[in-house]
Design a protein around this motif. Sequence first.
Motif: not given
Length: 521
Positions: A370, A322, A402, A348, A398, A313, A334
Amino acid sequence: MNCFRRLAAIVVIICCGSCKEYNRNHVHREVLRSSIAKGEALAVSYCQGCHALPDPSILDAKSWEKGVLPHMGPLLGIRYFNGRRYPSAEGDRFLDKGYYPALPVVSEEDWQHIIDYYTATSPDSLPGQQRKEGIKEGVSLFQVISPAGRIGAGAPPAICMVRIDTGRGRHDLLTGDVLTGSLLRWNGALRMVDSIGCGGPVLGIDSRKDGMVACNVGLLNPSNARLGKGQLIRVDAGGKMRVDSQPLFAGLARPVQVSGADLNGDGRLDYVVCEFGYMTGALSWMENRGDSGYLRHVIKALPGAIKAYIGDYNHDGLPDLWVLFAQGEEGIFLFTNKGGGVFSEEEVLRFPPVNGSSYFELADMNEDGYPDIVYTCGDNADFSMVLKPYHGVYIFLNDGKNHFRQDFFFPINGCYKAVARDFDGDGDLDLATIAFFADFKHQPEEGFVYLENVGHGEWRPYTISGTEVGRWLTMDVGDLDGDGRPDIILGNFSFLAPVTKAGVDFKKGPPFLFLRNMGRK
């Protein structure tokens, strides 16, 4: 009417007028405002040490006093309180030693303050769902098809996994059965063509060149035993399956997902394992040591790991993770690969510990390039089995860095999974959802809901006639009939299933349903 008992006066009376049975067994007691204030401060100090601090409003008073708090007490060393023995798993030989404190961490007086805070400031009952639009029938996008015959002689359906397998030039269906501990293969005509015994429920499959690796949970019911394993199943050119006599790795704490990737860059295929566990569990990875087998490494030593995605990512050439955790410290994390199998951790999204997180996936919902998050919560079999208005499917967008903000929520009692695909072929992503703990008594249509994306942030909710015949624990999406459209498979797990308001008995339903997509390509 919901009654939030706030601190308008110095004395607050604990009383749950909405439940007569609760009142008969409940001791009416005056609670001083000072006790509630002390309890709030103590909750910040102690409850927040293990998970996000829960606000009293997320549960009713009865659930706090009779369900949640008695199970939390032993985690603070409180084993007996007010003449009542609190439930714990201290006698479980599979539970790690030292899990419970040897001595109380808080005094009985402070524990009472915490109880006062949660029971005196929580609602008598939770509010109902707030839907902009009700769930309707009428969508003709899918043809509902049942398989020919049942699994087992008269046994109720107990499907714990469905997987559309399009590898090796085939379009087949794999199902895992709890009662027999077997893995079954069905062809596109929904006829069983092969089966093998795996010695336990298979909850997931990870494909590889010489076959697939089955995630065998070991024991489906809550347990601290480490009976889970990853089993190599070889598949020949004709689709015939054969399970290796020895597992690739074993001794896992109720694993629910096994996914292959070269995590340390040595050219060998390693495996990420979501060990959901019970009281204990972990997110771990199994390092492929070649002929010497696999070596287990723990990434996060907490139970509840339920879904992981592997991908580069941050575009540095290393696979990152994730992961959704669904017990206690519920949230999406993450894990960035730093090389050599070492990961850094970033929270996250974080959710209340009673959310009952059940699934998530990454999908670009607003087409900005994203990955956004589609998230469901609805597990409702623990210490507060009441309908919760915050159960359902969410979309978090997002910002490109992130950081995620909630953009959409559709309430569905007991929601277990949501899959984002362009089902109707109009160029945007729709949602297919299932609910294992739906409000079957009043709105069984929650069991399967199709949310059509009509653009501009608007969604139309539908159910499909024919999907009311099962209690759907699992779902998969893929092209089963080979026509290029995303089809849906629903798996029926009917144990302890209620009879719905329409008199449907899930135990007499099919093991699975095939929702054949009849829309545009």
